[in-house]
Design an enzyme around this catalytic site. Structure first.
Site, PDB file in Angstrom:
ATOM      1  N   GLY A 131       0.787  -1.234   0.000  1.00  0.00           N
ATOM      2  CA  GLY A 131       0.000   0.000   0.000  1.00  0.00           C
ATOM      3  C   GLY A 131       0.816   1.280   0.000  1.00  0.00           C
ATOM      4  O   GLY A 131       0.398   2.296  -0.563  1.00  0.00           O
ATOM      5  N   GLU A 159       4.025   4.417   5.745  1.00  0.00           N
ATOM      6  CA  GLU A 159       2.828   3.570   5.697  1.00  0.00           C
ATOM      7  C   GLU A 159       1.716   4.308   4.945  1.00  0.00           C
ATOM      8  O   GLU A 159       1.687   5.537   4.895  1.00  0.00           O
ATOM      9  CB  GLU A 159       2.426   3.231   7.154  1.00  0.00           C
ATOM     10  CG  GLU A 159       1.150   2.460   7.341  1.00  0.00           C
ATOM     11  CD  GLU A 159       1.121   1.087   6.685  1.00  0.00           C
ATOM     12  OE1 GLU A 159       1.422   0.988   5.484  1.00  0.00           O
ATOM     13  OE2 GLU A 159       0.720   0.127   7.375  1.00  0.00           O
ATOM     14  N   ASP A 160       0.801   3.524   4.368  1.00  0.00           N
ATOM     15  CA  ASP A 160      -0.321   4.158   3.671  1.00  0.00           C
ATOM     16  C   ASP A 160      -1.371   4.666   4.660  1.00  0.00           C
ATOM     17  O   ASP A 160      -1.860   5.780   4.554  1.00  0.00           O
ATOM     18  CB  ASP A 160      -0.963   3.201   2.640  1.00  0.00           C
ATOM     19  CG  ASP A 160      -1.314   1.825   3.206  1.00  0.00           C
ATOM     20  OD1 ASP A 160      -1.119   1.589   4.428  1.00  0.00           O
ATOM     21  OD2 ASP A 160      -1.785   0.978   2.438  1.00  0.00           O
ATOM     22  N   ASP A 196      -4.678   2.297  10.999  1.00  0.00           N
ATOM     23  CA  ASP A 196      -6.082   2.014  11.284  1.00  0.00           C
ATOM     24  C   ASP A 196      -6.183   1.558  12.747  1.00  0.00           C
ATOM     25  O   ASP A 196      -6.230   2.389  13.647  1.00  0.00           O
ATOM     26  CB  ASP A 196      -6.512   0.937  10.276  1.00  0.00           C
ATOM     27  CG  ASP A 196      -7.987   0.603  10.309  1.00  0.00           C
ATOM     28  OD1 ASP A 196      -8.795   1.473  10.613  1.00  0.00           O
ATOM     29  OD2 ASP A 196      -8.330  -0.563  10.007  1.00  0.00           O
ATOM     30  N   THR A 197      -6.155   0.256  13.019  1.00  0.00           N
ATOM     31  CA  THR A 197      -6.168  -0.194  14.417  1.00  0.00           C
ATOM     32  C   THR A 197      -4.829   0.081  15.102  1.00  0.00           C
ATOM     33  O   THR A 197      -4.769   0.149  16.332  1.00  0.00           O
ATOM     34  CB  THR A 197      -6.441  -1.712  14.518  1.00  0.00           C
ATOM     35  OG1 THR A 197      -5.356  -2.412  13.910  1.00  0.00           O
ATOM     36  CG2 THR A 197      -7.747  -2.099  13.850  1.00  0.00           C
ATOM     37  N   GLY A 198      -3.764   0.181  14.308  1.00  0.00           N
ATOM     38  CA  GLY A 198      -2.424   0.406  14.854  1.00  0.00           C
ATOM     39  C   GLY A 198      -1.642  -0.887  15.044  1.00  0.00           C
ATOM     40  O   GLY A 198      -0.470  -0.868  15.391  1.00  0.00           O
ATOM     41  N   LYS A 242      -6.604   6.987  10.618  1.00  0.00           N
ATOM     42  CA  LYS A 242      -8.015   6.798  10.992  1.00  0.00           C
ATOM     43  C   LYS A 242      -8.065   6.624  12.505  1.00  0.00           C
ATOM     44  O   LYS A 242      -8.193   5.496  13.012  1.00  0.00           O
ATOM     45  CB  LYS A 242      -8.507   5.491  10.349  1.00  0.00           C
ATOM     46  CG  LYS A 242      -9.511   5.632   9.222  1.00  0.00           C
ATOM     47  CD  LYS A 242     -10.164   4.284   8.948  1.00  0.00           C
ATOM     48  CE  LYS A 242      -9.836   3.715   7.601  1.00  0.00           C
ATOM     49  NZ  LYS A 242     -10.481   2.399   7.338  1.00  0.00           N
ATOM     50  N   ASP A 296      -5.817  -0.571  -1.384  1.00  0.00           N
ATOM     51  CA  ASP A 296      -6.584  -1.509  -2.203  1.00  0.00           C
ATOM     52  C   ASP A 296      -7.831  -2.026  -1.508  1.00  0.00           C
ATOM     53  O   ASP A 296      -7.982  -1.927  -0.284  1.00  0.00           O
ATOM     54  CB  ASP A 296      -5.714  -2.725  -2.536  1.00  0.00           C
ATOM     55  CG  ASP A 296      -5.492  -3.624  -1.308  1.00  0.00           C
ATOM     56  OD1 ASP A 296      -5.026  -3.103  -0.270  1.00  0.00           O
ATOM     57  OD2 ASP A 296      -5.815  -4.822  -1.377  1.00  0.00           O
ATOM     58  N   ARG A 326      -5.558   0.161  -6.514  1.00  0.00           N
ATOM     59  CA  ARG A 326      -4.342   0.814  -6.016  1.00  0.00           C
ATOM     60  C   ARG A 326      -3.889   1.957  -6.926  1.00  0.00           C
ATOM     61  O   ARG A 326      -3.312   2.927  -6.470  1.00  0.00           O
ATOM     62  CB  ARG A 326      -3.183  -0.189  -5.934  1.00  0.00           C
ATOM     63  CG  ARG A 326      -3.337  -1.221  -4.840  1.00  0.00           C
ATOM     64  CD  ARG A 326      -2.000  -1.920  -4.642  1.00  0.00           C
ATOM     65  NE  ARG A 326      -2.128  -3.190  -3.937  1.00  0.00           N
ATOM     66  CZ  ARG A 326      -2.190  -3.327  -2.617  1.00  0.00           C
ATOM     67  NH1 ARG A 326      -2.170  -2.262  -1.842  1.00  0.00           N
ATOM     68  NH2 ARG A 326      -2.290  -4.514  -2.062  1.00  0.00           N
TER      69      ARG A 326
END
Ligand code: IMP
Ligand code: MG
Length: 176
Positions: free
Chosen positions: A45, A99-100, A103-105, A131, A159, A165
Site C-alpha cells: 500500500g 505507511e499508507d 487504522d487499528t495500529g 483513521k 486496495d 491501487r
C-alpha cells in the site's frame, strides 16, 4: 486498468491535494533528517506514497521495503504476518517507516517491536492517512498526511482485495 464504478465511490482527497501535502511532508522530513534517512516502505500500500515522498525529500535517502499483511477485504484479520524482510541492516541508521494508513495500529505496532530490536539510531513513522477512531493499539505518528473518518478508502496505493491501487486519488468505497 480496472474500471472504477463512480456509483460506488466518492473522492475523499483529490490528486492535487495529495501531491501538495506530499511536498509539505517531504520538506518536513528533509528538515528533520539533514544528514539522511532510510525510508522503510510497508508493502504494498505504501508504494505510491513512498515513491512520491522520496522525490520531495532533499536529504540523502536509502529505500527498503518490508512485507506485512493483516487485511482481508475490508476488515483487519487481527493477525500480522511478515511476508518479506528488509534487504539491509538498519543498525545506527535513522529509519522512517512509511505507511499508507494507520487504522487499528496493530501493523505499525508489530513492526516497531521488530525494528527496535535491530538498534536503529532513531525510528519514526510517516503515514499518508490516519483513521484515529479505529485505533486499538496506540502508536506514535511523527508525520501524517491526512486524518480521515472511519470509512474504507482505496486509491493511491490502498486496495480493496488488491484492486484500485492505481487510482491517483483517495476514494471512499461503498459496497454496491
Ligand atoms: P492496522 O494494522 O489496523 O493499523 O491496519 C493497517 C493496514 O490495513 C494498512 O497498512 C492498510 O493496508 C490496511 N487498511 C486499513 N484501513 C484501510 C482502508 O480504509 N483501505 C485500505 N486498506 C486499509
Ligand atoms: Mg498496508
Amino acid at each position: 486498468m480496472q474500471v472504477f464504478d463512480p456509483h460506488h465511490s466518492s473522492i475523499l482527497i483529490d490528486e492535487k491535494t495529495i501531491q501538495n501535502r506530499v511536498r509539505e511532508l517531504g520538506a518536513e522530513i528533509s528538515a528533520q533528517y539533514p544528514d539522511g534517512v532510510t525510508l522503510v516502505g510497508i508493502l504494498t500500500g505504501a508504494l505510491y506514497f513512498l515513491v512520491d515522498l522520496s522525490r520531495a525529500i532533499s536529504s540523502p535517502i536509502e529505500i527498503d521495503f518490508i512485507g506485512i499483511s493483516s487485511y482481508v477485504g475490508t476488515s483487519s484479520s487481527g493477525t500480522v504476518t511478515f511476508t518479506k524482510d528488509l534487504s539491509r541492516e538498519i543498525d545506527d541508521r535513522h529509519v522512517l517507516v512509511v505507511e499508507d494508513i494507520v487504522d487499528t495500529g496493530r501493523t505499525i505496532s508489530a513492526l516497531l517491536t521488530l525494528l527496535k530490536d535491530r538498534n536503529p539510531r532513531s525510528l519514526g513513522i510517516c503515514t499518508l492517512l490516519d483513521k484515529p477512531e479505529r485505533r486499538i493499539v496506540p502508536v506514535p505518528i511523527h508525520h501524517c498526511g491526512f486524518t480521515i473518518p472511519d470509512q474504507f478508502v482505496v486509491g493511491y496505493g490502498l486496495d480493496y482485495n488488491q484492486a484500485y491501487r492505481n487510482l491517483p486519488y483517495i476514494a471512499v468505497l461503498t459496497p454496491p
